[in-house]
Scaffold this active site. Structure first.
Site, PDB file in Angstrom:
ATOM      1  N   LYS A 198       3.300  -1.580 -10.129  1.00  0.00           N
ATOM      2  CA  LYS A 198       2.353  -2.447 -10.836  1.00  0.00           C
ATOM      3  C   LYS A 198       1.205  -1.633 -11.418  1.00  0.00           C
ATOM      4  O   LYS A 198       0.855  -1.781 -12.592  1.00  0.00           O
ATOM      5  CB  LYS A 198       1.821  -3.529  -9.898  1.00  0.00           C
ATOM      6  CG  LYS A 198       0.849  -4.488 -10.578  1.00  0.00           C
ATOM      7  CD  LYS A 198       0.284  -5.517  -9.616  1.00  0.00           C
ATOM      8  CE  LYS A 198       1.294  -6.552  -9.220  1.00  0.00           C
ATOM      9  NZ  LYS A 198       0.700  -7.649  -8.429  1.00  0.00           N
ATOM     10  N   GLU A 204       4.243   7.341  -3.595  1.00  0.00           N
ATOM     11  CA  GLU A 204       5.648   7.674  -3.360  1.00  0.00           C
ATOM     12  C   GLU A 204       6.467   7.524  -4.650  1.00  0.00           C
ATOM     13  O   GLU A 204       7.322   8.366  -4.960  1.00  0.00           O
ATOM     14  CB  GLU A 204       6.239   6.773  -2.274  1.00  0.00           C
ATOM     15  CG  GLU A 204       5.557   6.880  -0.919  1.00  0.00           C
ATOM     16  CD  GLU A 204       4.458   5.847  -0.728  1.00  0.00           C
ATOM     17  OE1 GLU A 204       4.202   5.485   0.433  1.00  0.00           O
ATOM     18  OE2 GLU A 204       3.871   5.396  -1.733  1.00  0.00           O
ATOM     19  N   GLY A 258       3.866  -8.174  -4.987  1.00  0.00           N
ATOM     20  CA  GLY A 258       5.023  -7.289  -5.000  1.00  0.00           C
ATOM     21  C   GLY A 258       6.235  -7.844  -4.275  1.00  0.00           C
ATOM     22  O   GLY A 258       7.364  -7.768  -4.771  1.00  0.00           O
ATOM     23  N   ARG A 259       6.019  -8.431  -3.104  1.00  0.00           N
ATOM     24  CA  ARG A 259       7.153  -8.921  -2.321  1.00  0.00           C
ATOM     25  C   ARG A 259       7.721 -10.235  -2.858  1.00  0.00           C
ATOM     26  O   ARG A 259       8.721 -10.731  -2.342  1.00  0.00           O
ATOM     27  CB  ARG A 259       6.770  -9.045  -0.851  1.00  0.00           C
ATOM     28  CG  ARG A 259       5.560  -9.911  -0.570  1.00  0.00           C
ATOM     29  CD  ARG A 259       5.077  -9.696   0.864  1.00  0.00           C
ATOM     30  NE  ARG A 259       3.835 -10.399   1.152  1.00  0.00           N
ATOM     31  CZ  ARG A 259       2.624  -9.921   0.863  1.00  0.00           C
ATOM     32  NH1 ARG A 259       2.501  -8.771   0.228  1.00  0.00           N
ATOM     33  NH2 ARG A 259       1.523 -10.590   1.192  1.00  0.00           N
ATOM     34  N   GLU A 344       4.585  -8.532   6.108  1.00  0.00           N
ATOM     35  CA  GLU A 344       3.473  -8.158   5.238  1.00  0.00           C
ATOM     36  C   GLU A 344       2.666  -9.390   4.863  1.00  0.00           C
ATOM     37  O   GLU A 344       1.470  -9.314   4.639  1.00  0.00           O
ATOM     38  CB  GLU A 344       3.997  -7.455   3.989  1.00  0.00           C
ATOM     39  CG  GLU A 344       2.918  -6.682   3.229  1.00  0.00           C
ATOM     40  CD  GLU A 344       3.499  -5.746   2.188  1.00  0.00           C
ATOM     41  OE1 GLU A 344       3.838  -4.597   2.535  1.00  0.00           O
ATOM     42  OE2 GLU A 344       3.620  -6.166   1.017  1.00  0.00           O
ATOM     43  N   HIS A 375      28.348  -6.372  18.777  1.00  0.00           N
ATOM     44  CA  HIS A 375      28.793  -5.217  19.548  1.00  0.00           C
ATOM     45  C   HIS A 375      27.679  -4.199  19.736  1.00  0.00           C
ATOM     46  O   HIS A 375      27.950  -3.030  20.037  1.00  0.00           O
ATOM     47  CB  HIS A 375      30.006  -4.583  18.863  1.00  0.00           C
ATOM     48  CG  HIS A 375      31.197  -5.489  18.848  1.00  0.00           C
ATOM     49  ND1 HIS A 375      32.151  -5.492  19.838  1.00  0.00           N
ATOM     50  CD2 HIS A 375      31.560  -6.464  17.987  1.00  0.00           C
ATOM     51  CE1 HIS A 375      33.064  -6.408  19.573  1.00  0.00           C
ATOM     52  NE2 HIS A 375      32.720  -7.027  18.451  1.00  0.00           N
ATOM     53  N   LYS A 503      -2.186   4.537   3.484  1.00  0.00           N
ATOM     54  CA  LYS A 503      -2.173   5.232   2.193  1.00  0.00           C
ATOM     55  C   LYS A 503      -3.443   6.049   2.006  1.00  0.00           C
ATOM     56  O   LYS A 503      -3.408   7.193   1.536  1.00  0.00           O
ATOM     57  CB  LYS A 503      -2.046   4.214   1.055  1.00  0.00           C
ATOM     58  CG  LYS A 503      -0.714   3.495   0.962  1.00  0.00           C
ATOM     59  CD  LYS A 503      -0.735   2.550  -0.236  1.00  0.00           C
ATOM     60  CE  LYS A 503       0.558   1.788  -0.391  1.00  0.00           C
ATOM     61  NZ  LYS A 503       0.535   0.871  -1.552  1.00  0.00           N
TER      62      LYS A 503
END
Length: 542
Positions: A198, A204, A258-259, A344, A375, A503
């Protein structure tokens, strides 16, 4: 109202789920919801009609209907940042005006969707070409968090069995191994990168994008690298400074978190991998769920009821964990996606007004697909000492059937929900071991090891299949459920200030590891020692 809920919780805390199902033959009907062909069964939760009635009354009393309307109407439900959260407008099926600050955002949304479709079509049919004239055959999406998890999950869910016209790969981790593995088999001349950020400042993402550009530059003319990049960002200038033409930058808006952004141009990889028509069907499914959530009475509203059950488990019954188990290989990325969406959004310790929460917020969330999970950690679920609610997400029809395997898969899902509730009593085990030759202490020990206490809560969500429309509805359901749970906890589900702390602290540590810049004076002794040791190993490796 709190006193009523507390009394109900005390009463149900010692009730056995098996007994509740026997005592009320209509329980499975009373505590099930339907939405089209979907069935959401809450009858194996530690809840009854009276508790659910009290929960619904509480939701009404705190204004959940008003807050749902506020979300859809573009009001500033993100209070700490004074923004609306209008991801629902992105999947609206008509052009009814939706206003932010007095301006109708629908024309901008429609233009972005037109550009997204045109770009996806150009890449899919070979008209988008790289610096040497080769058509683009591989797209690497570079983003992190909401710029990665949603599109990645949808692309995996809708991948199917046919080879796509363009392969799509996702890189989020700044670990160089992630990008190195992604690009190793690719041809730079036919590879394009979608850089999604954005602000176009995400550390990153920019590190990976810069490395991708350097990889391209080793094989292609520097002046032509722009043909290999597309941006999705609100910062067109920064994307341009990186080398992406303005016409190749699709928009993001500050009223979409964002999410919640996979419905926007962030979903470009979905349009490329699965096709623009599939992306449209995804939006349509989400819009259908939006219409239900906006109009259904609280007691029949699937998102509200699931939120109430989740809040009941965490706030009133004290469960600190929640598991989501999709019985679907196609939905294997769903738990990871939900971890960001839920934790979040609702992993906070302060109320909307900034005061400390009086009680805990969202429990941890994790899961893996069945039958694989059976399992591994299902042993812990059935016999461990921390009973935890489970949500089984079960698409009933296979997209690509093989013999009776889908029926076997669904049978396993339903059996696990039954087993968690019923357990296996000592008397049953004793009968099973009759004739085994065991007796005395050995028999008692064998029985004890095999007993499953049961009485462990679960919800089962049956949906017809995993196609684009049902997937869109499923994701929208979880979005709305998360929002309503946030309302019940009394928090703002749309900020994420806790993400920013790490961050901020990473920047001086990165400088210390890269060029030896001293750490700030307030850095603790443990961090200083770790940085020094890491620097030694890094310098040795270099």
């Amino acid at each position: 109202m709190s006193e009523t809920l507390a009394a109900r919780a005390r009463m149900l805390a010692t009730a056995r789920l098996g007994d509740l199902l026997v005592q009320d033959p209509e329980r499975a009907t009373r505590l099930a919801l339907h939405w089209g062909d979907w069935r959401i069964d809450c009858s194996k939760e530690r809840i009854d009609a009276g508790a659910l009635e009290a929960l619904v009354a509480h939701a009404d009393a705190i204004g959940v209907p008003r807050w749902i309307d506020a979300l859809f109407n573009g009001e500033r439900v993100n209070l700490s940042e004074q923004r609306p959260a209008l991801h629902t407008a992105l999947r609206q099926q008509d052009d009814t005006p939706v206003r932010v600050g007095g301006d109708d955002v629908m024309p901008a949304i429609r233009e972005a969707q037109r550009r997204q479709r045109a770009l996806a079509d150009a890449i899919r049919d070979g008209r988008r070409r790289g610096a040497t004239g080769k058509p683009i055959t591989d797209v690497v999406n570079i983003g992190i968090g909401g710029s990665d998890l949603g599109p990645r999950m949808v692309c995996d869910a809708l991948a199917g069995t046919k080879a796509p016209p363009v392969r799509v790969t996702f890189v989020s981790n700044v670990d160089p191994e992630a990008l190195s593995r992604a690009i190793a088999p690719l041809d730079p001349a036919s590879t394009a990168f979608v850089v999604t950020s954005k602000t176009f400042t995400t550390q990153e993402t920019l590190a990976n994008a810069t490395a991708a550009r350097a990889w391209l530059a080793r094989s292609l003319p520097e002046s032509a690298l722009g043909a290999h990049f597309v941006g999705v960002s609100a910062n067109v200038a920064a994307a341009g400074a990186f080398g992406i033409a303005a016409d190749d930058v699709l928009p993001m808006w500050d009223w979409v978190g964002g999410r919640y952004s996979l419905w926007s141009a962030v979903g470009l990889p979905i349009s490329i991998r699965c096709g623009p028509d599939a992306f449209d069907a995804l939006l349509a499914g989400a819009a259908a769920m939006d219409a239900h959530v906006r109009s259904a009475p609280l007691a029949q509203n699937v998102a509200v009821v699931l939120a109430l059950v989740g809040w009941w488990n965490a706030r009133w019954l004290g469960h600190t964990q929640r598991l989501v188990i999709p019985y679907s290989h196609a939905l294997r990325e769903l738990p990871a996606y939900l971890q960001q969406l839920v934790l979040e959004s609702n992993g906070k310790g302060v109320a909307r007004d900034g005061s400390p929460l009086a009680a805990g917020s969202a429990p941890s969330l994790w899961g893996e697909p069945g039958t694989d999970a059976q399992h591994s950690f299902f042993q812990w679920l059935h016999q461990g000492t921390h009973p935890s609610p489970v949500e089984f997400v079960v698409p009933v029809q296979a997209q690509h059937p093989i013999a009776d395997q889908q029926r076997l898969l669904v049978a396993n899902a339903l059996a696990q929900s039954q087993a968690l509730a019923a357990g296996r009593a000592a008397g049953t085990v004793r009968r099973e071991l009759a004739g085994s030759g065991l007796d005395g202490v050995a028999l008692d020990s064998a029985i004890a090891a095999r007993v499953c206490p049961g009485n462990r809560p679960s919800t089962t969500l049956l949906l017809p299949t995993v196609d684009a429309r049902n997937l869109g509805a499923l994701v929208a359901l979880y979005e709305h459920r998360t929002y309503v749970e946030g309302l019940l906890y009394g928090i703002n589900s749309f900020d994420q200030w806790g993400v920013e702390l790490g961050k901020t602290l990473a920047k001086p540590i990165a400088r210390a590891l890269i060029d030896g810049t001293p750490l700030p004076d307030d850095a603790d002794t443990s961090t200083r020692a770790l940085v020094a040791h890491a620097r030694t190993l890094l310098d040795r490796g270099a």
